[in-house]
Design an enzyme around this catalytic site. Structure first.
Site, short mmCIF file in Angstrom:
data_model
loop_
_atom_site.label_atom_id
_atom_site.label_comp_id
_atom_site.label_asym_id
_atom_site.label_seq_id
_atom_site.Cartn_x
_atom_site.Cartn_y
_atom_site.Cartn_z
N GLN A 184 0.67 5.75 11.02
CA GLN A 184 0.37 4.85 12.13
C GLN A 184 -0.47 3.65 11.67
O GLN A 184 -1.29 3.13 12.42
CB GLN A 184 -0.34 5.61 13.25
N SER A 185 -0.25 3.21 10.46
CA SER A 185 -1.03 2.12 9.88
C SER A 185 -0.86 0.81 10.63
O SER A 185 0.25 0.27 10.74
CB SER A 185 -0.61 1.92 8.42
N ASN A 186 -1.96 0.27 11.13
CA ASN A 186 -1.94 -1.06 11.75
C ASN A 186 -1.61 -2.12 10.70
O ASN A 186 -0.89 -3.08 10.97
CB ASN A 186 -3.30 -1.38 12.37
N SER A 236 0.16 -1.85 7.95
CA SER A 236 1.57 -1.85 7.56
C SER A 236 2.42 -2.56 8.61
O SER A 236 3.31 -3.35 8.27
CB SER A 236 2.05 -0.41 7.36
#
Length: 337
Positions: free
Chosen positions: A82-84, A86
């Site tokens: 859930q990387s912001n 990325s």
């Protein structure tokens, strides 16, 4: 150094226009009243405008420009599922006509939601890997070597764009928020933000030191390991100073990290975080996220209740984005009501 002189130095660094700046600096009168504390303000970096906004998009203006200056046609970065960062990288890449390869740590889920859904909609090349964050760099380097053999020019962006090039964006952000504060006639006594990978705080600290303000900057840790993060933040700040042609005026003691509100660990939603998200939403109509800004707000609220600030203080809370994560925590958020 004056703000205009600093901005002149920043203007010499390659940059592409990706986001809407300046982001708003807004008063939080109802939240301030309920907490019976100092005057609260919010710097809305969730309003940068590209793919749900956030601090990563501000950094992308400099990271992508550096990639383009090296003739890259693909950018490679990493983060958790859930990387912001990325998601922001994928959006920036598409806007500039580049390919984005995302090395996401964790198992491929059956259903995509939150940032991962956005990665899919942005047609990012997602690689799910079962490694820890320390190993992800070597995975990216291996992918880069493969791409070179295929005729591509890859450019690796560290997690969170937390490296000197990305930190320059938050030197600029510090100049921006100080200019806004001056325009509305306030002095910023404290600046509070969520601290994850070090780049945001590194830039803010460097800008603060160069401009010789008396603002105190608190990074609210979202996970344990503050000693490592302090060292990394310091190193990034020194690197950003070098890029800008500034003296190394940052000291490691300038990196103030607060680990008291880590809770049960990174990404673990607690009742306190849920209550903070609800309080800000119901008083100011602003949505925080469960992983970063919600946790940072828990810390700020508790410190106010402990009377660690004066009534006359002006505190700016940097909203660094992360809103898509709300939807991945929907069931837990409801169960903790």
């Amino acid at each position: 150094m004056q703000i205009n002189e600093l901005l002149s130095k920043i203007s010499r660094i390659p940059r592409v226009n990706l986001v809407n700046l300046p982001t708003p600096l807004l008063a939080l009168p109802r939240l301030s009243e309920i907490l019976s504390g100092p005057r609260l303000w919010m710097k809305r970096d969730d309003c940068t405008g590209l793919a749900f906004g956030g601090n990563k998009e501000r950094k992308a203006e400099f990271a992508m420009a550096d990639a383009l200056s090296k003739r890259a046609d693909v950018v490679i970065t990493t983060g958790d599922i859930q990387s912001n960062h990325s998601r922001a990288t994928a959006a920036a890449a598409k806007k500039l006509g580049l390919k984005a390869t995302l090395v996401l740590r964790g198992k491929k889920p059956r259903n995509y939601s939150g940032n991962l859904l956005l990665d899919y909609l942005l047609s990012a090349d997602v690689r799910f890997v079962q490694v820890d964050w320390q190993e992800s760099r070597s995975v990216m380097e291996d992918i880069a070597e493969e791409m070179k053999k295929e005729g591509h020019v890859p450019y690796i962006i560290p997690a969170g764009a937390s490296y000197p090039v990305g930190a320059v964006a938050y030197v600029n952000a510090m100049a921006e928020v100080l200019t806004q504060a001056k325009e509305i006639g306030i002095k910023i006594d404290y600046l509070v933000h969520a601290a994850g990978s070090g780049g945001t705080q590194a830039g803010l600290i460097l800008g603060n030191k160069v401009l010789k303000t008396k603002t105190q900057i608190f990074g609210m840790c979202v996970e344990s390991d503050g000693d490592y993060l302090a060292k990394k933040t310091f190193e990034i700040a020194c690197g950003a100073a070098k890029i800008l042609g500034l003296e190394e005026i940052v000291d490691i003691n300038d990196v103030v990290l607060i680990e008291d509100y880590v809770g049960q660990g990174y990404g673990v939603l607690t009742k306190e975080v849920t209550e903070a998200i609800k309080l800000v939403a119901q008083t100011e109509g602003v949505l925080l996220d469960p992983v970063y800004t919600g946790k940072a707000m828990v810390g700020l609220i508790d410190m106010i209740r402990q009377k660690r600030f004066r009534k006359k203080d002006n505190i700016v809370f940097f909203h660094t984005g992360g809103t898509p994560a709300l939807f991945t925590y929907a069931t837990k958020l409801q169960s903790l009501y």
